[in-house]
Design an enzyme around this catalytic site. Structure first.
Site, PDB file in Angstrom:
ATOM      1  N   GLY A  64       0.825  -1.196   0.000  1.00 35.76           N
ATOM      2  CA  GLY A  64       0.000   0.000   0.000  1.00 35.76           C
ATOM      3  C   GLY A  64       0.859   1.247   0.000  1.00 35.76           C
ATOM      4  O   GLY A  64       2.013   1.221   0.467  1.00 35.76           O
ATOM      5  N   GLY A 113       0.727  -5.013   0.805  1.00 37.18           N
ATOM      6  CA  GLY A 113      -0.492  -4.982   0.014  1.00 37.18           C
ATOM      7  C   GLY A 113      -0.382  -5.714  -1.303  1.00 37.18           C
ATOM      8  O   GLY A 113      -1.385  -6.161  -1.869  1.00 37.18           O
ATOM      9  N   GLU A 136       6.352  -5.139   7.712  1.00 37.68           N
ATOM     10  CA  GLU A 136       5.632  -4.104   8.459  1.00 37.68           C
ATOM     11  C   GLU A 136       6.194  -3.802   9.845  1.00 37.68           C
ATOM     12  O   GLU A 136       6.063  -2.670  10.334  1.00 37.68           O
ATOM     13  CB  GLU A 136       4.150  -4.495   8.570  1.00 37.68           C
ATOM     14  CG  GLU A 136       3.374  -4.391   7.264  1.00 37.68           C
ATOM     15  CD  GLU A 136       3.528  -5.620   6.383  1.00 37.68           C
ATOM     16  OE1 GLU A 136       2.959  -5.620   5.276  1.00 37.68           O
ATOM     17  OE2 GLU A 136       4.223  -6.581   6.785  1.00 37.68           O
ATOM     18  N   ASP A 144      -0.527  -7.253   7.719  1.00 38.82           N
ATOM     19  CA  ASP A 144      -1.986  -7.149   7.607  1.00 38.82           C
ATOM     20  C   ASP A 144      -2.446  -7.775   6.291  1.00 38.82           C
ATOM     21  O   ASP A 144      -1.979  -8.829   5.923  1.00 38.82           O
ATOM     22  CB  ASP A 144      -2.433  -5.691   7.759  1.00 38.82           C
ATOM     23  CG  ASP A 144      -1.898  -4.776   6.662  1.00 38.82           C
ATOM     24  OD1 ASP A 144      -0.808  -5.046   6.119  1.00 38.82           O
ATOM     25  OD2 ASP A 144      -2.570  -3.781   6.333  1.00 38.82           O
TER      26      ASP A 144
END
Length: 352
Positions: A64, A113, A136, A144
């Site tokens: 992301g 992502g 992350e 995530d």
């Protein structure tokens, strides 16, 4: 030119992430375009399967666009962050549940992502250039995009190694961990792509298998002895201590790597992964991750981690707390309690 190219070629719905200068980092607008395309193609009898890849030479997607999330946090625009994560995570579930084959070319860098756009698909192809990672904890966040679900199904302690260190893995290790299905040498990708555009869903499996082969050896299988011994520790502190005392150089390297990560992110990640199998599937894991993301991106370590890694690039984050022992089990529990108070990811879909 659009940041994501959507078109139909033959019987294939094609998605190409098109931000090569940003390593195809994913924005809210891109997420929305992909979801609209998937919705349209689901009922289009002329589209038999979906194919996603990335523009440029470097990779499918670096994750992301976390700098946009960082800037929204600084501006206290938490609604923007909620919208991004809600749409991204719902897209991850959409991909996992898609009724038509979904083929992902996981060439080059595939992180965060980017894993969400690929590893939830039905046909996931890696090459010798694939570098798959969930980095992350190095930016004060946690794995995530359904990673707590994906990794919970990988060999148990290997998933802890991947999540806590954030180290990139290659093709063989991605296959070992269930993040990919097939290895195709990069030199064969042009021929594979041409074949895919000329086959239908019925011939899809044979088409992919005809271009695949066994991957070069990975590193995680050979290290399973020390990985399983060290990452079985009851706490992050115990894991780091075990890694640091091993004779194997990769174990000591992992200890040094983990020591650089956000202590609070490490503790949150360990707890999230160890409780994920009881969460009731991908949707439940995504729902919990949504609350976690909303809490985490409003905190110090996320802002500081992105500043150090992406904005100032000094690689010298000042974590709070600075040491693992300064974050208690009670504080970890409170984080998850706060995350549980956030709205459900599925409110606008009418499902829990």
């Amino acid at each position: 030119m659009s940041d994501v190219l959507i078109r139909v070629e033959g019987r294939v719905g094609r998605i190409t992430l098109n931000r090569p200068a940003r390593l195809n980092a994913l924005t809210l607008e891109m997420v929305e375009h992909i979801r609209v395309a998937l919705d349209a193609w689901e009922t289009d009898s002329g589209v038999e399967f979906v194919l996603i890849d990335g523009a440029g030479e470097r990779g499918l997607c670096a994750g992301g666009d976390i700098r946009e999330v960082y800037e929204a946090t600084l501006a206290a625009d938490f609604g923007a962050n909620e919208s991004f994560f809600r749409n991204e995570y719902q897209l991850n579930a959409r991909i996992a549940e898609y009724p038509k084959p979904y083929v992902a070319l996981m060439e080059g860098i595939v992180m965060g992502g980017g894993i969400g756009l690929s590893a939830h698909g039905s046909h996931r192809i890696v090459t010798e250039r694939s570098r798959v990672a969930m980095p992350e904890t190095g930016i004060g966040f946690f794995p995530d995009i359904g990673a707590t679900w994906l990794l919970s199904r990988a060999p148990r302690e290997i998933c802890m190694h991947i999540a806590l260190t954030g180290d990139a893995i290659g093709a063989a290790d991605a296959l070992l961990c269930g993040l990919a299905d097939v290895y195709v040498p990069s030199v064969r990708l042009p021929a594979l792509l041409e074949a895919l555009l000329n086959c239908g869903a019925v011939g899809l499996e044979d088409c992919i298998q005809a271009h695949s082969e066994a991957p070069p050896p990975g590193v995680l299988e050979a290290g399973r002895g020390w990985i399983e011994a060290c990452y079985a520790g009851a706490s992050v502190e115990a894991i780091v201590a075990a890694l640091a005392t091993r004779e194997e150089p990769p174990a000591r390297k992992a200890a040094a790597t983990v020591a650089l990560r956000s202590p609070s992110s490490l503790k949150i990640t360990l707890q999230a992964l160890r409780t994920a199998p009881a969460r009731g599937g991908l949707r439940a894991c995504l729902d919990r991750e949504f609350g976690m993301a909303l809490v985490r991106t409003s905190g110090h370590d996320f802002v500081e981690g992105v500043r150090a890694a992406i904005v100032d690039k000094d690689r010298k984050p000042h974590w709070v707390p600075a040491h693992l022992e300064e974050m208690s089990d009670g504080e970890v529990a409170q984080f998850f309690a706060n995350a549980a108070l956030k709205p459900s990811l599925w409110l606008d879909e009418g499902s829990a």
